[in-house]
Design an enzyme around this catalytic site. Sequence first.
Site, PDB file in Angstrom:
ATOM      1  N   HIS A 160       0.841  -1.197   0.000  1.00 32.11           N
ATOM      2  CA  HIS A 160       0.000   0.000   0.000  1.00 32.11           C
ATOM      3  C   HIS A 160       0.874   1.245   0.000  1.00 32.11           C
ATOM      4  O   HIS A 160       1.984   1.236   0.562  1.00 32.11           O
ATOM      5  CB  HIS A 160      -0.993   0.014   1.178  1.00 32.11           C
ATOM      6  CG  HIS A 160      -0.369   0.131   2.532  1.00 32.11           C
ATOM      7  ND1 HIS A 160      -0.139   1.341   3.124  1.00 32.11           N
ATOM      8  CD2 HIS A 160       0.056  -0.805   3.416  1.00 32.11           C
ATOM      9  CE1 HIS A 160       0.390   1.145   4.325  1.00 32.11           C
ATOM     10  NE2 HIS A 160       0.532  -0.160   4.525  1.00 32.11           N
ATOM     11  N   ASP A 201      -0.606   4.391   0.739  1.00 31.67           N
ATOM     12  CA  ASP A 201      -1.166   5.415   1.628  1.00 31.67           C
ATOM     13  C   ASP A 201      -0.388   5.373   2.933  1.00 31.67           C
ATOM     14  O   ASP A 201       0.297   4.374   3.230  1.00 31.67           O
ATOM     15  CB  ASP A 201      -2.671   5.196   1.884  1.00 31.67           C
ATOM     16  CG  ASP A 201      -2.980   3.863   2.537  1.00 31.67           C
ATOM     17  OD1 ASP A 201      -2.384   2.838   2.126  1.00 31.67           O
ATOM     18  OD2 ASP A 201      -3.796   3.816   3.484  1.00 31.67           O
ATOM     19  N   ASP A 227       6.409   1.905   6.182  1.00 29.13           N
ATOM     20  CA  ASP A 227       4.988   1.498   6.125  1.00 29.13           C
ATOM     21  C   ASP A 227       4.277   2.347   5.100  1.00 29.13           C
ATOM     22  O   ASP A 227       3.660   3.341   5.446  1.00 29.13           O
ATOM     23  CB  ASP A 227       4.369   1.654   7.520  1.00 29.13           C
ATOM     24  CG  ASP A 227       2.939   1.156   7.591  1.00 29.13           C
ATOM     25  OD1 ASP A 227       2.498   0.493   6.650  1.00 29.13           O
ATOM     26  OD2 ASP A 227       2.264   1.439   8.597  1.00 29.13           O
ATOM     27  N   GLU A 247      -5.170   1.166   2.854  1.00 29.90           N
ATOM     28  CA  GLU A 247      -4.875   0.134   3.856  1.00 29.90           C
ATOM     29  C   GLU A 247      -4.995   0.667   5.270  1.00 29.90           C
ATOM     30  O   GLU A 247      -5.490  -0.006   6.167  1.00 29.90           O
ATOM     31  CB  GLU A 247      -3.462  -0.435   3.629  1.00 29.90           C
ATOM     32  CG  GLU A 247      -3.203  -1.733   4.384  1.00 29.90           C
ATOM     33  CD  GLU A 247      -2.711  -1.556   5.821  1.00 29.90           C
ATOM     34  OE1 GLU A 247      -2.696  -2.533   6.568  1.00 29.90           O
ATOM     35  OE2 GLU A 247      -2.333  -0.424   6.207  1.00 29.90           O
ATOM     36  N   GLU A 248      -4.515   1.893   5.472  1.00 26.07           N
ATOM     37  CA  GLU A 248      -4.465   2.421   6.837  1.00 26.07           C
ATOM     38  C   GLU A 248      -5.856   2.670   7.416  1.00 26.07           C
ATOM     39  O   GLU A 248      -5.997   2.920   8.613  1.00 26.07           O
ATOM     40  CB  GLU A 248      -3.626   3.712   6.881  1.00 26.07           C
ATOM     41  CG  GLU A 248      -2.140   3.512   6.560  1.00 26.07           C
ATOM     42  CD  GLU A 248      -1.388   2.633   7.556  1.00 26.07           C
ATOM     43  OE1 GLU A 248      -2.003   2.109   8.491  1.00 26.07           O
ATOM     44  OE2 GLU A 248      -0.171   2.461   7.370  1.00 26.07           O
ATOM     45  N   HIS A 305       3.728   4.133  12.188  1.00 26.45           N
ATOM     46  CA  HIS A 305       2.649   4.968  12.741  1.00 26.45           C
ATOM     47  C   HIS A 305       3.146   5.986  13.764  1.00 26.45           C
ATOM     48  O   HIS A 305       2.349   6.716  14.343  1.00 26.45           O
ATOM     49  CB  HIS A 305       1.543   4.112  13.407  1.00 26.45           C
ATOM     50  CG  HIS A 305       0.820   3.237  12.461  1.00 26.45           C
ATOM     51  ND1 HIS A 305      -0.437   2.728  12.719  1.00 26.45           N
ATOM     52  CD2 HIS A 305       1.137   2.776  11.226  1.00 26.45           C
ATOM     53  CE1 HIS A 305      -0.832   1.993  11.703  1.00 26.45           C
ATOM     54  NE2 HIS A 305       0.115   1.990  10.782  1.00 26.45           N
TER      55      HIS A 305
HETATM   56  C1  LIG Z   1       0.822  -3.689   9.703  1.00 19.48           C
HETATM   57  C2  LIG Z   1       0.391  -2.599   8.754  1.00 19.48           C
HETATM   58  N1  LIG Z   1       1.525  -1.921   8.295  1.00 19.48           N
HETATM   59  C3  LIG Z   1      -0.563  -1.636   9.458  1.00 19.48           C
HETATM   60  O1  LIG Z   1      -0.098  -0.625   9.935  1.00 19.48           O
HETATM   61  N2  LIG Z   1      -1.843  -1.969   9.510  1.00 19.48           N
HETATM   62  C4  LIG Z   1      -2.853  -1.199  10.193  1.00 19.48           C
HETATM   63  C5  LIG Z   1      -4.148  -1.552   9.508  1.00 19.48           C
HETATM   64  C6  LIG Z   1      -5.393  -1.270  10.233  1.00 19.48           C
HETATM   65  C7  LIG Z   1      -6.003  -2.091  11.115  1.00 19.48           C
HETATM   66  N3  LIG Z   1      -7.128  -1.475  11.517  1.00 19.48           N
HETATM   67  C8  LIG Z   1      -7.182  -0.328  10.884  1.00 19.48           C
HETATM   68  N4  LIG Z   1      -6.127  -0.209  10.108  1.00 19.48           N
HETATM   69  C9  LIG Z   1      -2.885  -1.567  11.663  1.00 19.48           C
HETATM   70  O2  LIG Z   1      -2.529  -2.693  12.026  1.00 19.48           O
HETATM   71  O3  LIG Z   1      -3.258  -0.697  12.469  1.00 19.48           O
HETATM   72 ZN   LIG Z   2       1.167  -0.901   6.350  1.00 22.38          ZN
HETATM   73 ZN   LIG Z   3       0.244   1.200   8.878  1.00 24.73          ZN
END
Ligand SMILES: C[C@H](N)C(=O)N[C@@H](Cc1c[nH]cn1)C(=O)O
Ligand SMILES: [Zn+2]
Ligand SMILES: [Zn+2]
Length: 493
Positions: free
Chosen positions: A105, A107, A138, A172-173, A451
């Site tokens: 992803h 984003d 990420d 994805e986020e 994050h």
């Molecule tokens: C692991 C991946 N890079 C990530 O950051 N995923 C997010 C996706 C998500 C889950 N709920 C909402 N967004 C995460 O694990 O927080």
């Molecule tokens: Zn990610």
């Molecule tokens: Zn992420």
Amino acid sequence: MSSSSTSALEIEIFQYTDAHQSDFIENLKEWVAVESNSVQPDLRKEVVRMMALAADRLAALGATVNLVNLGSHQLPDGQDLPLPPVILGELGKDPQNPTICFYGHVDVQPAKKEDGWNTDPYTLTEIDGNLYGRGATDNKGPVLAWINAMETFRALKLAMPVNFRFVIEGMEEVGSLGLENLLEEENQCFFSDVDYFVISDNLWLSNKKPALTYGSRGNACFFVEVECGSKDLHSGTFGGIIHEPLMDLITLLDSLVDPTGCIQIPGIYDSVAALREEERKLYKSIEFDLEEHKNNSGVKKFIFGTNEEILLHLWRYPSLSIHGIEGAFHEPGIKTVTPAKVIGKFSIRQVPHMDLLVVKQQVVEHLKAVFSKRNSPNKLKVSKPLGSKPWLADVNDLSYKAARRAIKTVFGEDPDFIRDGSTVPVARMFQTITQKSVMMLPIGAADDGEHSQNEKISRHNYIKGTKLFAAFFLEISKLHRHLHETSHTETNN
Ligand SMILES: C[C@H](N)C(=O)N[C@@H](Cc1c[nH]cn1)C(=O)O
Ligand SMILES: [Zn+2]
Ligand SMILES: [Zn+2]
């Protein structure tokens, strides 16, 4: 460092990669400069711009690229906002080659310099071998590392050992909105000849040792809204005589988890598989540096004190986190207001065999019960805007064998076999919809700060990650061809 079994071809590829580090880092710099934040609707155009950049880069490799329109989604205020398109790309259709579908992803999570970044989050900046910038690990860095690996084969005029398929998305986020329908629609078309799915969107367990991931948690996100009326009120005029929504909400949020991390929602642990003794032993034997993990987090003390407990609670038990309160005054200074409507946001990480519908029901019943004890006349609303299921893979799949060999070649050591506490929603979608092998092959280190402020990928991991993907193409090609030749011979006999 390369192992002694590195082939002449691998050496040629690795030398090219080393010689082109600056170009690869320039490419990442260009991508990081795009504020493709999928969380904030006003930045959606940047996500769309980012998708176009990614599509161009794939097209430059000779891939056929289709930007698929996913329609729109509704914002909390009722407004419709177009979703960014998803890239479905393909390169190669040689029936002798395995077909690998790579997912990534482009984003990113929100980031502002004022959040406490040492550098501008959208200017990739190298300090002491680390490349800092939002999305560096990420997930823009890993997506580009895969593309760099393909570019290396192309530049060296080497035959591609695998056929490539791509799914690159921009939501994805926020839970991969709209993606599941597309995967279902394309299952018998775009995905029909895919043999293996590879995702590189998570981190190693350690800062230094590579890993292969065979499981991740799902996530159920909740909004709990409390409203007393249509306007904010003066706390001198109304404070003390009304049921304040923020007080109701704080009581509700406080009821969710106890100080030992145990979720207080009745029934929430009921379907979580009981821990078997062999599994406990497995967790005991995993190499994990608790002090390193603590340092990476910047906190002084974890709730749990042993490796085994920490890993169990990150990987195979659910956890509940509180993320924020919309409508509550959060800026510096004093504001003596009572907000009319506040929305608490929390999520519960899901593990096998939790059921998202059951979880929602348990959450709603629990919050209603706590709220009713307050005799508040305010309006309570609970919703689950997002739900993703957990994923577990079979480490005996051929892709794991190939990745393990590639890791040994590039990093000179065997990987940790790990699960991940975070969520990549598409992992379980691919598995359920296509019934094919899904593997997570991370290249980011545990201290990359996904994050967080000062997110980074090290130059070492970015470049070795590029080599790893190239080595993986060769290994999976060899193993896949061998398997098919053997099964063909057996059938003919
Ligand atoms: C692991 C991946 N890079 C990530 O950051 N995923 C997010 C996706 C998500 C889950 N709920 C909402 N967004 C995460 O694990 O927080
Ligand atoms: Zn990610
Ligand atoms: Zn992420």
